[in-house]
Design a protein around this motif. Structure first.
Motif, mmCIF file in Angstrom:
data_model
loop_
_atom_site.group_PDB
_atom_site.id
_atom_site.type_symbol
_atom_site.label_atom_id
_atom_site.label_comp_id
_atom_site.label_asym_id
_atom_site.label_seq_id
_atom_site.Cartn_x
_atom_site.Cartn_y
_atom_site.Cartn_z
ATOM 1 N N ARG A 450 49.377 -10.187 120.404
ATOM 2 C CA ARG A 450 51.056 -9.990 119.970
ATOM 3 C C ARG A 450 51.718 -9.078 121.519
ATOM 4 N NH1 ARG A 450 50.459 -8.862 113.928
ATOM 5 N NH2 ARG A 450 49.418 -10.997 113.418
ATOM 6 N N SER A 451 52.588 -8.970 121.269
ATOM 7 C CA SER A 451 53.490 -8.030 122.453
ATOM 8 C C SER A 451 52.866 -6.199 121.986
ATOM 9 C CB SER A 451 54.844 -8.337 122.159
ATOM 10 O OG SER A 451 55.301 -7.654 121.483
ATOM 11 N N ARG A 453 54.451 -4.215 122.363
ATOM 12 C CA ARG A 453 55.706 -3.507 121.189
ATOM 13 C C ARG A 453 54.822 -3.570 120.006
ATOM 14 N NH1 ARG A 453 59.656 -5.191 123.104
ATOM 15 N NH2 ARG A 453 61.257 -3.059 124.006
ATOM 16 N N ASP A 454 54.433 -5.325 119.302
ATOM 17 C CA ASP A 454 54.298 -4.941 118.017
ATOM 18 C C ASP A 454 53.014 -4.531 118.265
ATOM 19 O OD1 ASP A 454 56.135 -6.737 117.282
ATOM 20 O OD2 ASP A 454 55.123 -8.386 118.299
ATOM 21 N N GLU A 465 62.226 2.282 118.630
ATOM 22 C CA GLU A 465 62.028 2.266 119.920
ATOM 23 C C GLU A 465 61.480 3.823 120.672
ATOM 24 O OE1 GLU A 465 61.483 -0.899 123.626
ATOM 25 O OE2 GLU A 465 62.169 -0.990 120.688
ATOM 26 N N ARG A 490 56.625 -13.031 130.625
ATOM 27 C CA ARG A 490 57.670 -11.415 129.520
ATOM 28 C C ARG A 490 56.680 -10.237 130.337
ATOM 29 N NH1 ARG A 490 55.637 -14.867 124.033
ATOM 30 N NH2 ARG A 490 53.816 -14.876 125.286
ATOM 31 N N ARG A 491 58.185 -9.084 130.203
ATOM 32 C CA ARG A 491 57.481 -7.836 131.048
ATOM 33 C C ARG A 491 56.890 -6.679 129.427
ATOM 34 N NH1 ARG A 491 57.835 -7.963 136.285
ATOM 35 N NH2 ARG A 491 58.458 -10.184 137.037
ATOM 36 N N TYR A 493 57.094 -3.775 127.698
ATOM 37 C CA TYR A 493 56.984 -3.867 125.920
ATOM 38 C C TYR A 493 56.848 -4.985 124.964
ATOM 39 C CZ TYR A 493 56.448 1.238 126.162
ATOM 40 O OH TYR A 493 55.876 2.287 126.900
ATOM 41 N N ASP A 494 57.659 -5.650 125.708
ATOM 42 C CA ASP A 494 57.015 -7.051 125.404
ATOM 43 C C ASP A 494 56.134 -8.760 125.700
ATOM 44 O OD1 ASP A 494 59.933 -7.042 124.187
ATOM 45 O OD2 ASP A 494 60.837 -7.458 126.089
ATOM 46 N N HIS A 496 52.195 -10.019 126.381
ATOM 47 C CA HIS A 496 51.790 -10.508 125.743
ATOM 48 C C HIS A 496 50.103 -10.120 126.182
ATOM 49 C CE1 HIS A 496 53.433 -12.840 121.974
ATOM 50 N NE2 HIS A 496 54.590 -11.511 122.389
#
Length: 618
Positions: A450-451, A453-454, A465, A490-491, A493-494, A496
């Motif tokens: 997942r990302s 962030r996740d 955040e 995707r860059r 924290y987004d 994966h």
């Protein structure tokens, strides 16, 4: 309209969860099907209604043939025009509505929701299994069974109402129609039906086991292939491409042979069914023509008998395949239940309360665990950690360090003794509440695909955040995270991270794992070689963060690099599953025992020990 039928059953509805679901096929499916009982009844009635309409149309076509043979066109329209008009209206209105309702119930209410309910409950049950349970099986095979069994069960349900109920109603209707025309026409149909049932019985008694064997073989192929793909780096590193092909080929060939044996049964079934259907046509149509020649049957009866026989001839192959697929699907479900329906071995006690942590004191009392082998593992360990105490664990591979940590997390139930946190036996509190109070960073910190962030928010999903980024900064991860970009563009924290974090370096994975635990901020902290994947520069920068994380927490730190635990309040040396030495770094050096020997032999502070899998196997 579609939405109405698609939402008739909620596949995610609450249900009485059990630790030991039925393991036999029919009891399991019976329990699973409870939300669908009323819909099953409706589907069955609709199947019978559709079959009755089909038989009625054949009967009416016989009547039309008789009318055409006994009246002129003018008298037909004058005397039967209203009747024919009503039949025409029925064919383009009520019949499509009835057929449409039947397929809406099957295709839109039953099929999507039954398989979804099965898969949801199966995944929910499997997810409750212990870590040890997952270690005893292939993740690919578990996932394969959860993916295969639900659609197979849905297919079986579909065949019951789309084919089997319809076929039963059709044969009964055909018998009534022929017997009503002339009782003698019922005889060849009855003889054919008896032979057909015998063929069905012969087929299904063999298809079920053959299908299960084929399904087992397919799962074995999946397990081997996934095992290879998961460990592709080792395959390439040791140049075992050919060996892996042979390993897979063995399973693939076994799957081919089991599938070929299953297909032989279908071939025999097809040939025999063709012969039986020929006898049906010959018997029913031939007898109808003979009765017509004798003046006992009208041309309409011959036409209806012929249409009925040809329809049965066309339908029986489909029905036989439906029956075979039905039992084939049940074989897949039965194979899946070998995994899906296994009882939960590691459970919370009925009414278990949540862990109430007030200080963070940890006690191991006469603790023994040998992984069911009677030896190895831990042997009568007694140890108390005061609230906020920092304890280091060292020892050779297999000494029991990781086992001690896994028991603290209750990944396994202890075989002897007990573990207490603030005086509460961890076996008597809920597992989730226990693990919420413990933060752990291991040397093999895998990440979710997942990302970023996740993955960090996994430590505390409700965090904002700013808190997440602050945790990443403390773990020296923020800068490299901002430079990440995945294949989808995707860059930061987004982005994966790939399966188990494979797209990141070991050090990057470790720092994200550290950020996750920093964000969790649990009062008990377990570090299992938390900095083993970091280079010296990053490790030096993170050491202050680690010491900050430990502040005010009860800490257990497993280390090979003894310099990382030299400043702990106390160091324990495990040997042969027991505490061989304990004390401060200075005290242990003065004893000139095992610890002193480890320290002397180290170059740069490393001790080449510990292998979780080896330890778990011993």
């Amino acid at each position: 309209m579609f939405r109405y039928f698609e939402t008739l059953i909620d596949p995610y509805q609450d249900y009485p969860e059990t630790d030991a679901p039925p393991r036999r096929l029919w009891p399991y499916l019976r329990a699973l099907s409870r939300p669908f009982h009323r819909l099953f009844l409706v589907a069955g009635l609709l199947a019978f209604a559709v079959a009755a309409v089909e038989i009625g149309l054949i009967h009416y076509m016989g009547r039309v043939v008789d009318l055409l043979g006994t009246a002129t066109p003018a008298t037909i329209w004058r005397e039967h025009g209203l009747e024919l008009g009503l039949i025409a209206v029925f064919l383009v209105t009520l019949r499509p509505l009835l057929q449409g309702l039947d397929v809406l119930v099957l295709n839109n209410a039953l099929m999507p929701n039954f398989g979804t309910l099965f898969r949801w409950r199966a995944h929910r049950h499997v997810l409750r299994q212990s870590v040890g349970w997952f270690e005893d099986d292939f993740a690919g095979r578990i996932a394969n069974r959860i993916m295969q069994a639900p659609p197979a069960a849905g297919e079986a349900v579909f065949q019951i109402f789309d084919a089997l109920a319809f076929a039963l109603a059709y044969v009964l209707g055909a018998a009534v129609l022929l017997a009503d025309a002339d009782l003698r026409l019922f005889v060849p149909l009855a003889l054919w039906f008896a032979a057909y049932l015998a063929l069905v019985r012969w087929t299904v008694t063999r298809i079920g086991p053959a299908s299960k064997a084929a399904s087992d073989a397919r799962s074995a192929v999946t397990g081997r292939v996934v095992d290879t793909y998961t460990n592709i780096q080792s395959v390439k590193l040791f140049a075992h491409h050919s060996g892996e092909l042979d390993y897979a080929k063995e399973a693939i060939e076994h799957a081919r042979r089991t599938f070929a044996a299953e297909m032989r049964l279908f071939t025999i079934m097809d040939i025999t069914l063709t012969l039986l259907n020929g006898l049906l046509i010959l018997g029913v149509v031939g007898l109808a023509v003979l009765l017509w020649a004798q003046g006992s049957a009208s041309v309409g009866v011959v036409a209806a008998a012929t249409a009925l026989s040809l329809r049965l001839n066309a339908m029986t192959g489909w029905i036989m395949w439906a029956i075979s697929n039905f039992f084939q699907s049940l074989g897949v479900v039965a194979e899946g239940l070998e995994t899906i329906a296994q009882p939960i071995a590691l459970t919370d006690r009925p009414g278990a309360p949540d862990l109430r942590l007030s200080q963070g004191a940890v006690a191991f009392r006469d603790l023994s665990h040998h992984f069911g082998k009677g030896s190895g593992g831990l042997d009568r360990i007694t140890l108390e950690l005061a609230p906020g105490e920092k304890v280091g664990l060292v020892g050779r591979s297999g000494a029991g360090k990781s086992t001690l940590v896994k028991l603290l997390l209750r990944f396994y139930d202890t075989e002897g003794g007990r573990i207490e946190i603030d005086g509460q036996d961890i076996a008597g509190v809920t597992q989730d509440s226990l693990r919420r109070q413990i933060g752990m960073v291991s040397q093999d910190s895998s990440l979710l695909h997942r990302s970023v962030r996740d993955n960090i928010l996994y430590g505390r999903p409700g965090a904002g955040e700013e808190a997440m980024i602050a945790a990443a900064r403390k773990a020296q991860a923020h800068e490299f995270i901002l430079g990440l970009m995945d294949a989808e563009g995707r860059r930061g924290y987004d982005a994966h991270v790939g399966e188990r974090g494979v797209k990141l370096s070991g050090g990057q994975r470790q720092r994200i794992a550290l950020a996750r635990v920093i964000l969790k901020d649990a009062p008990i902290l377990v570090l299992d070689e938390a900095t083993s994947a970091l280079d010296s520069e990053v490790e030096a920068a993170i050491q202050d963060t680690l010491y900050g994380m430990m502040e005010g927490k009860t800490v257990i730190a497993i280390a090979h690099r003894l310099s990382t635990i030299a400043h702990m309040d106390r160091i324990l040396v495990l040997d042969g599953g027991r505490i061989a030495e304990q004390g401060s770094h200075g005290d242990l050096l003065a004893q000139e025992g095992l610890y002193a020997g480890f320290w002397t032999r180290q170059s740069g502070g490393f001790l080449g020990t510990d292998d979780d899998k080896t330890e778990a196997a011993e």
